[in-house]
Design a protein around this motif. Structure first.
Motif: not given
Length: 198
Positions: A7-10, A125-132, A156-166, A168-172
């Motif tokens: 997952t990752g924000g738009i 099994d794993l959650v991978l988050v993509v950020e920019a 703004t309508a989506q989850a925040s980076d902090e919510q996704r990081r919470a 995440a097993d791995v953040v790219l």
């Protein structure tokens, strides 16, 4: 079977990561593609959307008029919740069906932009988050044809980076070059996916 939630924000580049993982042999279950499939002309999904939002969300060719629907739901959280209640169960059912068709030893990547918002993080099994960084995301979305204001409104309508990081097993971090992103995907594949497969 190893199930990865991606997952990752738009505008973050999770679709790019999805393609990179597919090149390494992963089976991709793309929630955005499924979301288009379940509201294609003639489907019960499209009929339910039209019933909820009216004929103004249908294009002249009978397909869903996405910009017209977006104009309604991104301005009104109750309308967005109504749309989600129609589309999300259909997407989940189809995603389950596609994943069930993968080989037993497959690495199945569920590319789910709204994974956090829909409370699905615990199903993998794993959650991978993509950020920019936000300005990079806005610039990418403007290149795709959105206005900067629309881009920020969707972010703004989506989850925040902090919510996704919470969850995440791995953040790219995809704020840099394509080569830097590919190196991070390689590291993820080598250090997290291959050992889990064994």
């Amino acid at each position: 079977m190893l199930r990865i939630g991606l997952t990752g924000g738009i505008g973050s580049g999770e679709s790019t990561v999805s393609r990179l993982l597919e090149r390494r042999g992963a089976v991709i279950v793309d929630a955005d593609a499924i979301a288009r499939e379940v509201v294609a002309p003639g489907t019960p999904g499209l009929a339910a959307v039209v019933e909820a939002f009216g004929g103004g969300v249908v294009a002249p060719d009978g397909s869903l008029d996405r910009p017209a629907l977006a104009a309604i739901v991104f301005a009104d959280s109750a309308a967005r919740a109504r749309l989600d209640a129609i589309v999300h169960p259909l997407v989940r059912a189809r995603a389950t069906e596609l994943a069930a068709g993968a080989p037993p030893d497959a690495v199945v990547v569920h590319d789910v932009p709204l994974l956090v918002e829909t409370g699905q993080a615990g199903g993998y099994d794993l959650v991978l988050v993509v950020e920019a960084d936000p300005e990079t995301r806005v610039a990418r979305l403007v290149q795709r044809g959105l206005t900067a204001e629309d881009a920020r409104s969707r972010m703004t309508a989506q989850a925040s980076d902090e919510q996704r990081r919470a969850v995440a097993d791995v953040v790219l971090d995809n704020s840099g070059t394509p080569e830097e992103l590919e190196a991070q995907v390689d590291r993820f594949w080598t250090e997290r996916v291959l050992p889990a497969e064994r």
